[in-house]
Write a protein that holds these residues in place. Sequence first.
Motif, PDB file in Angstrom:
ATOM      1  N   ASP A 290       0.837  -1.195   0.000  1.00 10.02           N
ATOM      2  CA  ASP A 290       0.000   0.000   0.000  1.00 10.02           C
ATOM      3  C   ASP A 290       0.872   1.245   0.000  1.00 10.02           C
ATOM      4  N   LEU A 291       0.470   2.230  -0.799  1.00 10.53           N
ATOM      5  CA  LEU A 291       1.069   3.560  -0.784  1.00 10.53           C
ATOM      6  C   LEU A 291      -0.068   4.561  -0.579  1.00 10.53           C
ATOM      7  N   PRO A 292      -0.533   4.695   0.662  1.00 15.36           N
ATOM      8  CA  PRO A 292      -1.720   5.528   0.909  1.00 15.36           C
ATOM      9  C   PRO A 292      -1.533   6.993   0.538  1.00 15.36           C
ATOM     10  N   GLU A 293      -0.281   7.487   0.554  1.00 16.91           N
ATOM     11  CA  GLU A 293      -0.069   8.901   0.259  1.00 16.91           C
ATOM     12  C   GLU A 293      -0.412   9.247  -1.188  1.00 16.91           C
ATOM     13  N   ILE A 294      -0.421   8.241  -2.067  1.00 12.93           N
ATOM     14  CA  ILE A 294      -0.827   8.490  -3.461  1.00 12.93           C
ATOM     15  C   ILE A 294      -2.036   7.618  -3.831  1.00 12.93           C
ATOM     16  N   ASN A 295      -2.710   7.084  -2.794  1.00 13.31           N
ATOM     17  CA  ASN A 295      -3.909   6.264  -2.990  1.00 13.31           C
ATOM     18  C   ASN A 295      -3.641   5.091  -3.944  1.00 13.31           C
ATOM     19  N   TYR A 296      -2.554   4.392  -3.675  1.00  6.03           N
ATOM     20  CA  TYR A 296      -2.110   3.286  -4.540  1.00  6.03           C
ATOM     21  C   TYR A 296      -2.078   2.008  -3.713  1.00  6.03           C
ATOM     22  N   HIS A 297      -2.936   1.048  -4.073  1.00  5.62           N
ATOM     23  CA  HIS A 297      -3.044  -0.201  -3.318  1.00  5.62           C
ATOM     24  C   HIS A 297      -2.916  -1.362  -4.306  1.00  5.62           C
ATOM     25  N   MET A 298      -2.022  -2.275  -4.012  1.00  9.18           N
ATOM     26  CA  MET A 298      -1.717  -3.329  -4.977  1.00  9.18           C
ATOM     27  C   MET A 298      -1.771  -4.715  -4.334  1.00  9.18           C
ATOM     28  N   THR A 299      -2.532  -5.605  -4.954  1.00  6.57           N
ATOM     29  CA  THR A 299      -2.489  -7.027  -4.656  1.00  6.57           C
ATOM     30  C   THR A 299      -2.513  -7.760  -5.988  1.00  6.57           C
ATOM     31  N   VAL A 300      -1.517  -8.562  -6.248  1.00 13.52           N
ATOM     32  CA  VAL A 300      -1.455  -9.285  -7.522  1.00 13.52           C
ATOM     33  C   VAL A 300      -1.065 -10.734  -7.264  1.00 13.52           C
ATOM     34  N   HIS A 301      -1.671 -11.644  -8.000  1.00 12.51           N
ATOM     35  CA  HIS A 301      -1.418 -13.073  -7.870  1.00 12.51           C
ATOM     36  C   HIS A 301      -0.858 -13.629  -9.182  1.00 12.51           C
ATOM     37  N   ALA A 302       0.081 -14.544  -9.070  1.00 12.42           N
ATOM     38  CA  ALA A 302       0.606 -15.269 -10.228  1.00 12.42           C
ATOM     39  C   ALA A 302       0.261 -16.746 -10.042  1.00 12.42           C
ATOM     40  N   PRO A 303      -0.583 -17.308 -10.878  1.00 17.27           N
ATOM     41  CA  PRO A 303      -0.975 -18.714 -10.696  1.00 17.27           C
ATOM     42  C   PRO A 303       0.215 -19.655 -10.829  1.00 17.27           C
ATOM     43  N   LEU A 304       0.135 -20.769 -10.140  1.00 17.58           N
ATOM     44  CA  LEU A 304       1.193 -21.775 -10.220  1.00 17.58           C
ATOM     45  C   LEU A 304       1.339 -22.235 -11.669  1.00 17.58           C
ATOM     46  N   PRO A 305       2.568 -22.240 -12.208  1.00 22.67           N
ATOM     47  CA  PRO A 305       2.748 -22.665 -13.602  1.00 22.67           C
ATOM     48  C   PRO A 305       2.200 -24.068 -13.839  1.00 22.67           C
ATOM     49  N   GLU A 306       1.695 -24.281 -15.022  1.00 21.73           N
ATOM     50  CA  GLU A 306       1.081 -25.565 -15.351  1.00 21.73           C
ATOM     51  C   GLU A 306       2.053 -26.727 -15.148  1.00 21.73           C
ATOM     52  N   ALA A 307       3.337 -26.523 -15.465  1.00 18.57           N
ATOM     53  CA  ALA A 307       4.319 -27.603 -15.315  1.00 18.57           C
ATOM     54  C   ALA A 307       4.456 -28.022 -13.856  1.00 18.57           C
ATOM     55  N   LEU A 308       4.394 -27.046 -12.932  1.00 18.14           N
ATOM     56  CA  LEU A 308       4.491 -27.381 -11.505  1.00 18.14           C
ATOM     57  C   LEU A 308       3.205 -28.031 -11.009  1.00 18.14           C
ATOM     58  N   GLN A 309       2.065 -27.564 -11.502  1.00 17.40           N
ATOM     59  CA  GLN A 309       0.801 -28.182 -11.109  1.00 17.40           C
ATOM     60  C   GLN A 309       0.738 -29.632 -11.573  1.00 17.40           C
ATOM     61  N   GLN A 310       1.276 -29.902 -12.752  1.00 17.32           N
ATOM     62  CA  GLN A 310       1.289 -31.275 -13.254  1.00 17.32           C
ATOM     63  C   GLN A 310       2.161 -32.178 -12.389  1.00 17.32           C
ATOM     64  N   VAL A 311       3.270 -31.628 -11.876  1.00 14.95           N
ATOM     65  CA  VAL A 311       4.123 -32.398 -10.963  1.00 14.95           C
ATOM     66  C   VAL A 311       3.334 -32.778  -9.720  1.00 14.95           C
ATOM     67  N   LEU A 312       2.594 -31.824  -9.147  1.00 13.86           N
ATOM     68  CA  LEU A 312       1.777 -32.126  -7.969  1.00 13.86           C
ATOM     69  C   LEU A 312       0.727 -33.189  -8.288  1.00 13.86           C
ATOM     70  N   ASN A 313       0.127 -33.104  -9.452  1.00 13.62           N
ATOM     71  CA  ASN A 313      -0.880 -34.095  -9.841  1.00 13.62           C
ATOM     72  C   ASN A 313      -0.273 -35.486  -9.942  1.00 13.62           C
ATOM     73  N   ARG A 314       0.928 -35.577 -10.525  1.00 15.39           N
ATOM     74  CA  ARG A 314       1.586 -36.876 -10.658  1.00 15.39           C
ATOM     75  C   ARG A 314       1.963 -37.451  -9.299  1.00 15.39           C
ATOM     76  N   VAL A 315       2.464 -36.612  -8.401  1.00 10.50           N
ATOM     77  CA  VAL A 315       2.827 -37.080  -7.059  1.00 10.50           C
ATOM     78  C   VAL A 315       1.603 -37.557  -6.322  1.00 10.50           C
ATOM     79  N   ASN A 316       0.470 -36.838  -6.429  1.00 12.53           N
ATOM     80  CA  ASN A 316      -0.774 -37.232  -5.769  1.00 12.53           C
ATOM     81  C   ASN A 316      -1.288 -38.578  -6.266  1.00 12.53           C
ATOM     82  N   LYS A 317      -1.183 -38.796  -7.574  1.00 10.57           N
ATOM     83  CA  LYS A 317      -1.678 -40.051  -8.150  1.00 10.57           C
ATOM     84  C   LYS A 317      -0.886 -41.240  -7.641  1.00 10.57           C
TER      85      LYS A 317
END
Length: 318
Positions: A290-317
Amino acid sequence: MMISPSLKQSPVTMLTISEVRAGQRIDNFLHTYFKGIPKSHVYRLLRTGQVRINKGRIKPSYRLTVGDVLRLPPVYEKPLNPKACRCHHKKVLTNAILYEDAFLLIINKPAGLPVHGGSGIHGGVIENLRLLYPNAPYLELVHRLDRDTSGCLMIAKKSSMLRRLHELLRKGDIHKQYFALVQGHWSSRLCRLELPLKKNINQSGERIVRVSNEGKSAITQFSIEQYLSTMTLLRIQPLTGRTHQIRVHTAHKGHPIAGDNKYGDETFNQQMRHHSLKRLFLHASKLEFDLPEINYHMTVHAPLPEALQQVLNRVNKR
């Protein structure tokens, strides 16, 4: 000494610092100004006094001020090939943009792409972004991610924003979140680590970070996202920004990150290759400030890359 014909020698240059560059560290300025020389050479120029401000030597941490007279020595640079950079990275970086306005650009940095060029690396994120934004007067990295780490990366488009964000970083007021897959079952009681870290250079010249009482303070918070067979998916918040902090802290507690070829366990990494893991399993998933002095508020998300999600899926199986 033989000079490669592909190298171009720059002249001695005298620059007077304007408000646009004021507040920037001299080493970061030089990385930007000399686009075709290794990072190690930039620090050599500073160490040997070839770069001077107001006729005096300065340290890499010196911050430029309005009116400083900067002497830049002649160097041999290897020019970037704009066409090659655009062809290879334009689509990747364009698709990686998470947020953009007049002050800030946030991308989901791909693993394997360094944030800036250096020895043996012909153009990283920042160099390629400058080629993609030829009319942008100012683009500077706010912080860094390891080459093999993916996720949220901020690039300032105004010097005023860079100064504000660096102040937040110094105060610990930019909240970062990472996901990491580590070896073994992490204890639910281990929620916070305060272990000082010190940079070392081994005999081969490689930079290694170790836990040391002589090092700088480093604090990391952990929570368990998921247990998987012989592994744990962790949600991690670094409260300080030391080099390789998460990787060293997890490895020091006996839970190295999957795919970490520097601080990890080779047997574990070999097992993970059978699950098709081809990179470090470390992802910067969230940024918030947050930068309240200039009314600037930021929240940003980057989804887990598909290659890493596939690794989790394989480990779960399994």
